[in-house]
Design a protein around this motif. Structure first.
Motif, PDB file in Angstrom:
ATOM      1  N   ALA A   1       0.851  -1.204  -0.234  1.00 46.42           N
ATOM      2  CA  ALA A   1       0.013   0.083   0.079  1.00 46.42           C
ATOM      3  C   ALA A   1       0.790   1.285  -0.066  1.00 46.42           C
ATOM      4  O   ALA A   1       0.307   2.399  -0.120  1.00 46.42           O
ATOM      5  N   GLY A   2       2.286   1.035   0.138  1.00 48.34           N
ATOM      6  CA  GLY A   2       2.830   2.146  -0.101  1.00 48.34           C
ATOM      7  C   GLY A   2       3.939   2.667   1.229  1.00 48.34           C
ATOM      8  O   GLY A   2       4.394   3.790   1.002  1.00 48.34           O
ATOM      9  N   CYS A   3       3.539   2.053   2.335  1.00 51.23           N
ATOM     10  CA  CYS A   3       4.410   2.289   3.674  1.00 51.23           C
ATOM     11  C   CYS A   3       5.529   1.632   3.566  1.00 51.23           C
ATOM     12  O   CYS A   3       5.314   0.317   4.046  1.00 51.23           O
ATOM     13  N   LEU A   4       6.663   2.084   3.230  1.00 51.03           N
ATOM     14  CA  LEU A   4       8.043   1.444   3.271  1.00 51.03           C
ATOM     15  C   LEU A   4       9.057   1.460   4.342  1.00 51.03           C
ATOM     16  O   LEU A   4      10.125   0.872   4.386  1.00 51.03           O
ATOM     17  N   HIS A   5       8.765   1.978   5.479  1.00 46.10           N
ATOM     18  CA  HIS A   5       9.224   2.313   6.568  1.00 46.10           C
ATOM     19  C   HIS A   5       8.655   1.373   7.381  1.00 46.10           C
ATOM     20  O   HIS A   5       7.506   1.373   8.006  1.00 46.10           O
ATOM     21  N   ILE A   6       9.379   0.193   8.172  1.00 40.69           N
ATOM     22  CA  ILE A   6       8.807  -0.657   8.818  1.00 40.69           C
ATOM     23  C   ILE A   6       9.295  -0.876  10.300  1.00 40.69           C
ATOM     24  O   ILE A   6      10.778  -0.835  10.280  1.00 40.69           O
ATOM     25  N   GLY A   7       8.547  -0.746  11.162  1.00 33.25           N
ATOM     26  CA  GLY A   7       9.007  -0.502  12.613  1.00 33.25           C
ATOM     27  C   GLY A   7       8.736  -2.135  13.315  1.00 33.25           C
ATOM     28  O   GLY A   7       7.500  -2.572  13.432  1.00 33.25           O
ATOM     29  N   GLU A   8       9.893  -2.608  14.017  1.00 33.10           N
ATOM     30  CA  GLU A   8       9.727  -3.657  14.625  1.00 33.10           C
ATOM     31  C   GLU A   8      10.322  -3.771  15.809  1.00 33.10           C
ATOM     32  O   GLU A   8      11.382  -3.102  16.107  1.00 33.10           O
ATOM     33  N   SER A   9       9.829  -4.677  16.966  1.00 36.75           N
ATOM     34  CA  SER A   9      10.481  -4.328  18.355  1.00 36.75           C
ATOM     35  C   SER A   9      10.818  -5.715  19.029  1.00 36.75           C
ATOM     36  O   SER A   9      11.074  -5.810  20.214  1.00 36.75           O
ATOM     37  N   ARG A  10      10.482  -6.801  18.392  1.00 41.50           N
ATOM     38  CA  ARG A  10      10.660  -8.192  19.022  1.00 41.50           C
ATOM     39  C   ARG A  10      11.711  -9.169  17.894  1.00 41.50           C
ATOM     40  O   ARG A  10      11.069  -9.387  16.865  1.00 41.50           O
ATOM     41  N   VAL A  11      12.702  -9.280  18.416  1.00 38.71           N
ATOM     42  CA  VAL A  11      13.598  -9.926  17.610  1.00 38.71           C
ATOM     43  C   VAL A  11      13.067 -11.263  16.863  1.00 38.71           C
ATOM     44  O   VAL A  11      13.204 -11.420  15.661  1.00 38.71           O
ATOM     45  N   GLN A  12      12.594 -12.018  17.652  1.00 37.09           N
ATOM     46  CA  GLN A  12      12.041 -13.288  17.097  1.00 37.09           C
ATOM     47  C   GLN A  12      11.137 -13.364  16.090  1.00 37.09           C
ATOM     48  O   GLN A  12      11.073 -14.150  15.375  1.00 37.09           O
ATOM     49  N   GLN A  13      10.233 -12.213  16.207  1.00 38.86           N
ATOM     50  CA  GLN A  13       9.039 -12.209  15.195  1.00 38.86           C
ATOM     51  C   GLN A  13       9.824 -11.282  14.082  1.00 38.86           C
ATOM     52  O   GLN A  13       9.172 -11.425  12.834  1.00 38.86           O
ATOM     53  N   ALA A  14      10.579 -10.274  14.250  1.00 32.77           N
ATOM     54  CA  ALA A  14      11.014  -9.541  13.408  1.00 32.77           C
ATOM     55  C   ALA A  14      11.949 -10.063  12.177  1.00 32.77           C
ATOM     56  O   ALA A  14      11.907  -9.969  11.131  1.00 32.77           O
ATOM     57  N   VAL A  15      12.863 -11.033  12.878  1.00 31.06           N
ATOM     58  CA  VAL A  15      14.025 -11.705  11.862  1.00 31.06           C
ATOM     59  C   VAL A  15      13.370 -12.233  10.670  1.00 31.06           C
ATOM     60  O   VAL A  15      13.720 -12.300   9.524  1.00 31.06           O
ATOM     61  N   PRO A  16      12.257 -13.139  11.098  1.00 34.58           N
ATOM     62  CA  PRO A  16      11.511 -13.987   9.824  1.00 34.58           C
ATOM     63  C   PRO A  16      11.025 -12.971   8.917  1.00 34.58           C
ATOM     64  O   PRO A  16      10.850 -13.260   7.739  1.00 34.58           O
ATOM     65  N   LYS A  17      10.220 -12.230   9.183  1.00 29.03           N
ATOM     66  CA  LYS A  17       9.613 -11.003   8.566  1.00 29.03           C
ATOM     67  C   LYS A  17      10.631 -10.286   7.753  1.00 29.03           C
ATOM     68  O   LYS A  17      10.545 -10.246   6.163  1.00 29.03           O
ATOM     69  N   TRP A  18      11.836  -9.909   8.270  1.00 29.57           N
ATOM     70  CA  TRP A  18      12.741  -9.525   7.324  1.00 29.57           C
ATOM     71  C   TRP A  18      13.525 -10.359   6.165  1.00 29.57           C
ATOM     72  O   TRP A  18      13.717 -10.010   5.179  1.00 29.57           O
ATOM     73  N   GLY A  42      12.500  -8.226   3.707  1.00 29.52           N
ATOM     74  CA  GLY A  42      13.607  -6.906   3.894  1.00 29.52           C
ATOM     75  C   GLY A  42      14.194  -6.434   2.687  1.00 29.52           C
ATOM     76  O   GLY A  42      14.833  -5.329   3.132  1.00 29.52           O
ATOM     77  N   ASP A  43      14.211  -6.837   1.699  1.00 30.30           N
ATOM     78  CA  ASP A  43      14.735  -6.093   0.478  1.00 30.30           C
ATOM     79  C   ASP A  43      13.943  -5.201  -0.138  1.00 30.30           C
ATOM     80  O   ASP A  43      14.295  -4.421  -1.104  1.00 30.30           O
ATOM     81  N   ARG A  44      12.657  -4.942   0.347  1.00 31.16           N
ATOM     82  CA  ARG A  44      11.588  -4.055  -0.135  1.00 31.16           C
ATOM     83  C   ARG A  44      11.633  -2.764   0.423  1.00 31.16           C
ATOM     84  O   ARG A  44      10.902  -1.829  -0.036  1.00 31.16           O
ATOM     85  N   GLY A  45      11.897  -2.555   1.747  1.00 30.18           N
ATOM     86  CA  GLY A  45      11.732  -1.448   2.415  1.00 30.18           C
ATOM     87  C   GLY A  45      12.922  -1.035   3.382  1.00 30.18           C
ATOM     88  O   GLY A  45      14.040  -1.547   3.469  1.00 30.18           O
ATOM     89  N   THR A  46      12.539  -0.002   4.379  1.00 28.08           N
ATOM     90  CA  THR A  46      13.622   0.516   5.172  1.00 28.08           C
ATOM     91  C   THR A  46      13.234  -0.114   6.625  1.00 28.08           C
ATOM     92  O   THR A  46      12.256   0.449   6.936  1.00 28.08           O
ATOM     93  N   TRP A  47      13.835  -0.770   7.335  1.00 29.95           N
ATOM     94  CA  TRP A  47      13.720  -1.622   8.359  1.00 29.95           C
ATOM     95  C   TRP A  47      14.106  -0.771   9.873  1.00 29.95           C
ATOM     96  O   TRP A  47      15.199  -0.361   9.873  1.00 29.95           O
ATOM     97  N   HIS A  48      13.332  -0.589  10.572  1.00 36.24           N
ATOM     98  CA  HIS A  48      13.871   0.028  11.799  1.00 36.24           C
ATOM     99  C   HIS A  48      13.443  -0.740  13.057  1.00 36.24           C
ATOM    100  O   HIS A  48      12.447  -1.308  13.323  1.00 36.24           O
ATOM    101  N   PHE A  49      14.343  -0.784  13.986  1.00 37.00           N
ATOM    102  CA  PHE A  49      14.330  -1.600  15.190  1.00 37.00           C
ATOM    103  C   PHE A  49      13.922  -0.550  16.349  1.00 37.00           C
ATOM    104  O   PHE A  49      14.620   0.102  16.833  1.00 37.00           O
ATOM    105  N   ILE A  50      12.718  -0.516  16.679  1.00 38.47           N
ATOM    106  CA  ILE A  50      12.281   0.729  17.558  1.00 38.47           C
ATOM    107  C   ILE A  50      12.038   0.267  19.072  1.00 38.47           C
ATOM    108  O   ILE A  50      11.810   1.113  19.843  1.00 38.47           O
ATOM    109  N   GLY A  51      12.335  -1.129  19.464  1.00 40.69           N
ATOM    110  CA  GLY A  51      12.123  -1.402  20.747  1.00 40.69           C
ATOM    111  C   GLY A  51      13.512  -1.454  21.906  1.00 40.69           C
ATOM    112  O   GLY A  51      14.615  -1.586  21.151  1.00 40.69           O
ATOM    113  N   HIS A  52      13.175  -1.705  22.883  1.00 41.36           N
ATOM    114  CA  HIS A  52      14.451  -2.069  23.701  1.00 41.36           C
ATOM    115  C   HIS A  52      15.324  -3.270  23.152  1.00 41.36           C
ATOM    116  O   HIS A  52      14.657  -4.244  22.969  1.00 41.36           O
ATOM    117  N   LEU A  53      16.409  -3.174  22.942  1.00 41.04           N
ATOM    118  CA  LEU A  53      17.559  -4.126  22.300  1.00 41.04           C
ATOM    119  C   LEU A  53      18.342  -4.558  23.521  1.00 41.04           C
ATOM    120  O   LEU A  53      19.232  -3.768  24.012  1.00 41.04           O
TER     121      LEU A  53
END
Length: 229
Positions: free
Chosen positions: A52-69, A73-84
């Motif tokens: 739909a056109g939103c290519l900045h993606i924010g994730e904060s849970r490593v276990q769920q984020a990495v499979p999505k990436w 991952g090659d389509r947008g800009t990925w932001h880790f937004i939570g405590h790491l």
């Protein structure tokens, strides 16, 4: 296709609200980046949001984020937004372009080491606990100058700016001083020649106030993608 149209409509509505907030503040909407916080939704919904056109993606849970990436991952800009946690730094380096929650020198050192091993860099927002709430992560405003100065020791970390989280309150005006203070802190650092171009502040309930006070990245979850997994 129905899902994509649904998210396209939501994004259009949000962009309209961004434009109005910018108009009130005498800013250009081009200065504001919308990060879709997809941590509560699955890979398919995340894919539809990107379609739909939103290519900045924010994730904060490593276990769920990495499979999505790995799938998207090659389509947008990925932001880790939570405590790491430091032991998870290896999982985001080389995948996420931005980290919005840098709040310890130990984490900075780990990120720098991991980036050096991959010959890459990561853009980091220093998280500042402006509100002083004990439930929130981040350094105190009093620590900010020394912390920012220490970033010169890490050649693979690029300072993107400052981030904060405002109190969760239905009164949007109650959060304005928090956002205003982060902008003040940014200006103070810039006067000392620190390169901190961006402010990551504002979420679904208060992003318009954040924009009026200078936000350049807003992190939108429920208002944009919903909260269902």
């Amino acid at each position: 296709m129905i899902e994509m149209e649904h998210f396209s409509k939501r994004i259009a509505e949000i962009r309209h609200r961004v434009e109005k907030a910018c108009e009130r503040a005498g800013r250009s909407p081009d200065e504001v980046n919308i990060v879709a916080v997809t941590k509560y939704v699955d890979t398919e919904i995340t894919n539809q949001v990107m379609n739909a056109g939103c290519l900045h993606i924010g994730e904060s849970r490593v276990q769920q984020a990495v499979p999505k990436w790995k799938q998207l991952g090659d389509r947008g800009t990925w932001h880790f937004i939570g405590h790491l946690q430091r032991n998870k730094a290896k999982d985001i380096v080389g995948r996420f372009e931005y980290l919005h929650a840098l709040e310890s020198l130990q984490l900075a050192a780990e990120l720098d080491k991991r980036c050096a091993a991959l010959s890459t860099k990561i853009k980091c927002f220093i998280q500042v606990n402006v509100s002083g709430e004990k439930t929130k992560f981040g350094i105190s405003p009093a620590e900010l100058n020394d912390f920012a100065g220490s970033m010169a020791n890490f050649s693979h970390i690029e300072l993107a700016g400052l981030m904060t989280m405002a109190p969760n309150t239905p009164d949007r005006e109650e959060v304005r001083p928090v956002f205003r203070e982060l902008r003040h802190l940014q200006k103070e650092l810039q006067r000392q020649q620190f390169a901190v171009p961006h402010l990551s502040m504002g979420m679904s309930q208060d992003f318009e106030v954040a924009i009026e006070e200078g936000a350049t990245f807003v992190r939108l979850g429920s208002i944009l993608v919903g909260t269902s997994s």
